[in-house]
Scaffold this active site. Structure first.
Site, mmCIF file in Angstrom:
data_model
loop_
_atom_site.group_PDB
_atom_site.id
_atom_site.type_symbol
_atom_site.label_atom_id
_atom_site.label_comp_id
_atom_site.label_asym_id
_atom_site.label_seq_id
_atom_site.Cartn_x
_atom_site.Cartn_y
_atom_site.Cartn_z
ATOM 1 N N GLY A 22 0.849 -1.187 0.000
ATOM 2 C CA GLY A 22 0.000 0.000 0.000
ATOM 3 C C GLY A 22 0.883 1.235 0.000
ATOM 4 O O GLY A 22 2.096 1.127 0.233
ATOM 5 N N GLN A 65 2.125 10.174 2.181
ATOM 6 C CA GLN A 65 3.472 9.590 2.341
ATOM 7 C C GLN A 65 4.441 10.074 1.256
ATOM 8 O O GLN A 65 5.644 9.869 1.379
ATOM 9 C CB GLN A 65 3.403 8.054 2.321
ATOM 10 C CG GLN A 65 2.689 7.468 3.527
ATOM 11 C CD GLN A 65 2.691 5.958 3.492
ATOM 12 O OE1 GLN A 65 1.836 5.359 2.850
ATOM 13 N NE2 GLN A 65 3.651 5.345 4.144
ATOM 14 N N CYS A 92 5.614 0.023 7.941
ATOM 15 C CA CYS A 92 5.183 1.272 7.306
ATOM 16 C C CYS A 92 6.379 1.843 6.557
ATOM 17 O O CYS A 92 7.475 1.953 7.126
ATOM 18 C CB CYS A 92 4.693 2.257 8.363
ATOM 19 S SG CYS A 92 4.125 3.817 7.644
ATOM 20 N N LEU A 93 6.152 2.207 5.296
ATOM 21 C CA LEU A 93 7.261 2.734 4.493
ATOM 22 C C LEU A 93 7.746 4.083 5.042
ATOM 23 O O LEU A 93 8.859 4.497 4.746
ATOM 24 C CB LEU A 93 6.826 2.870 3.026
ATOM 25 C CG LEU A 93 6.509 1.525 2.341
ATOM 26 C CD1 LEU A 93 5.880 1.760 0.973
ATOM 27 C CD2 LEU A 93 7.750 0.652 2.220
ATOM 28 N N HIS A 124 -4.913 0.643 7.425
ATOM 29 C CA HIS A 124 -3.601 1.297 7.592
ATOM 30 C C HIS A 124 -3.510 2.530 6.686
ATOM 31 O O HIS A 124 -3.077 3.607 7.127
ATOM 32 C CB HIS A 124 -2.499 0.270 7.247
ATOM 33 C CG HIS A 124 -1.097 0.791 7.318
ATOM 34 N ND1 HIS A 124 -0.161 0.313 8.217
ATOM 35 C CD2 HIS A 124 -0.449 1.732 6.590
ATOM 36 C CE1 HIS A 124 0.977 0.947 8.041
ATOM 37 N NE2 HIS A 124 0.835 1.814 7.055
ATOM 38 N N GLU A 125 -3.950 2.359 5.425
ATOM 39 C CA GLU A 125 -3.822 3.467 4.456
ATOM 40 C C GLU A 125 -4.820 4.588 4.763
ATOM 41 O O GLU A 125 -4.476 5.766 4.654
ATOM 42 C CB GLU A 125 -4.009 2.953 3.025
ATOM 43 C CG GLU A 125 -3.011 1.877 2.588
ATOM 44 C CD GLU A 125 -1.560 2.255 2.800
ATOM 45 O OE1 GLU A 125 -1.230 3.457 2.766
ATOM 46 O OE2 GLU A 125 -0.740 1.349 3.026
ATOM 47 N N HIS A 156 -3.525 6.859 7.248
ATOM 48 C CA HIS A 156 -2.569 7.854 6.734
ATOM 49 C C HIS A 156 -3.287 9.112 6.245
ATOM 50 O O HIS A 156 -2.765 10.218 6.368
ATOM 51 C CB HIS A 156 -1.740 7.276 5.583
ATOM 52 C CG HIS A 156 -0.533 6.491 6.031
ATOM 53 N ND1 HIS A 156 0.425 6.999 6.877
ATOM 54 C CD2 HIS A 156 -0.118 5.234 5.721
ATOM 55 C CE1 HIS A 156 1.367 6.091 7.084
ATOM 56 N NE2 HIS A 156 1.068 5.000 6.400
HETATM 57 O O1 K1U Z 1 1.472 2.465 3.971
HETATM 58 C C1 K1U Z 1 2.588 1.951 4.039
HETATM 59 O O2 K1U Z 1 3.456 2.407 4.759
HETATM 60 C C2 K1U Z 1 2.857 0.701 3.255
HETATM 61 C C3 K1U Z 1 2.821 -0.546 4.145
HETATM 62 C C4 K1U Z 1 1.392 -1.041 4.199
HETATM 63 C C5 K1U Z 1 1.063 -2.162 5.146
HETATM 64 C C6 K1U Z 1 1.953 -3.156 5.498
HETATM 65 C C7 K1U Z 1 1.560 -4.186 6.357
HETATM 66 C C8 K1U Z 1 0.280 -4.232 6.850
HETATM 67 C C9 K1U Z 1 -0.602 -3.229 6.505
HETATM 68 C C10 K1U Z 1 -0.223 -2.201 5.651
HETATM 69 C C11 K1U Z 1 3.759 -1.554 3.513
HETATM 70 O O3 K1U Z 1 3.518 -2.069 2.479
HETATM 71 S S1 K1U Z 1 5.214 -1.881 4.366
HETATM 72 C C12 K1U Z 1 5.868 -3.283 3.516
HETATM 73 C C13 K1U Z 1 5.278 -4.538 4.061
HETATM 74 O O4 K1U Z 1 4.973 -4.601 5.243
HETATM 75 C C14 K1U Z 1 5.052 -5.719 3.234
HETATM 76 C C15 K1U Z 1 5.613 -5.837 1.993
HETATM 77 C C16 K1U Z 1 5.360 -6.974 1.233
HETATM 78 C C17 K1U Z 1 4.583 -7.978 1.745
HETATM 79 C C18 K1U Z 1 4.026 -7.876 3.015
HETATM 80 C C19 K1U Z 1 4.271 -6.748 3.770
HETATM 81 ZN ZN ZN Z 2 2.242 3.284 6.438
#
Ligand code: K1U
Ligand code: ZN
Length: 186
Positions: free
Chosen positions: A48, A53, A101-102, A143-144, A147
């Site tokens: 996401g 962000q 979270c990125l 989560h999104e 944000h």
């Molecule tokens: O919004 C963001 O910061 C992106 C975030 C979203 C998210 C991750 C985990 C649970 C809910 C929402 C990410 O994508 S972080 C990367 C990550 O956790 C991930 C990447 C690939 C597969 C699984 C998780």
């Molecule tokens: Zn995030």
């Protein structure tokens, strides 16, 4: 040609603002921005990414679910733009699971989220959608959407004891996978 955008990190005030509704979806500028947001989510390997962000305080996010080590049964979902989203109702039942979270690199936390949600949003073509999501997609959506309202996953956690580093998270996941393999061998 899409542009990879810079990702804001925790501490930047834009991550704490309430993002603005999108009114001009048909504008080329907004459509180009959505393309850039998708390209940035893919490049960052995110499931996401929300507009604030990348320093744009607009009510737009991307969901890009795929199976992964933590969620092997997660549905495959092409990167999809979600515009002006709302949660209409949610299950009483909540589940705690790991999130990253990125904008908060290097750490993971156990976050309680509603297991399923009924939502409405606009597609990038301006079509109004009402739909129900559960499990991993419901988690990403919550989560999104947070944000867009200036909330990060740390604000939703029950205990700071449930924050771990990325290195420890990887160790935890590898151990769980080994245990599953052993059980399957039997
Ligand atoms: O919004 C963001 O910061 C992106 C975030 C979203 C998210 C991750 C985990 C649970 C809910 C929402 C990410 O994508 S972080 C990367 C990550 O956790 C991930 C990447 C690939 C597969 C699984 C998780
Ligand atoms: Zn995030």
């Amino acid at each position: 040609m899409e542009k990879i955008l810079e990702i804001a990190e925790l501490g930047h005030p834009i991550l704490r603002e309430m993002a603005a509704q999108v009114k001009n979806l048909e504008d080329e500028e907004i459509q180009n921005f959505i393309d850039n947001l998708i390209a940035t989510a893919i490049e960052a390997n995110g499931v996401g990414l929300a507009a604030p962000q990348v320093y744009e305080s607009k009510r737009i996010f991307i969901i890009s679910s795929r199976p992964n080590e933590r969620y092997p049964n997660a549905p495959e979902m092409e990167p999809t733009a979600i515009i002006n989203p709302d949660i209409l109702s949610f299950s009483k039942e909540k589940e705690k699971d790991w999130e990253g979270c990125l904008s908060i690199p290097g750490i993971r936390g156990l976050v309680p989220r509603h297991k399923s949600i009924r939502v409405k949003y606009l597609t990038r073509d301006g079509k109004e959608i009402e739909s129900e999501f559960s499990d991993f997609i419901a988690r990403i959506f919550q989560h999104e959407l947070d944000h867009l309202n200036g909330i990060v996953f740390l604000d939703r956690m029950e205990s700071s004891l449930e924050i771990i580093t990325e290195k420890e998270y990887q160790r935890l996941i590898s151990k769980a996978m080994e245990e599953m393999d052993l059980e399957n061998e039997g």
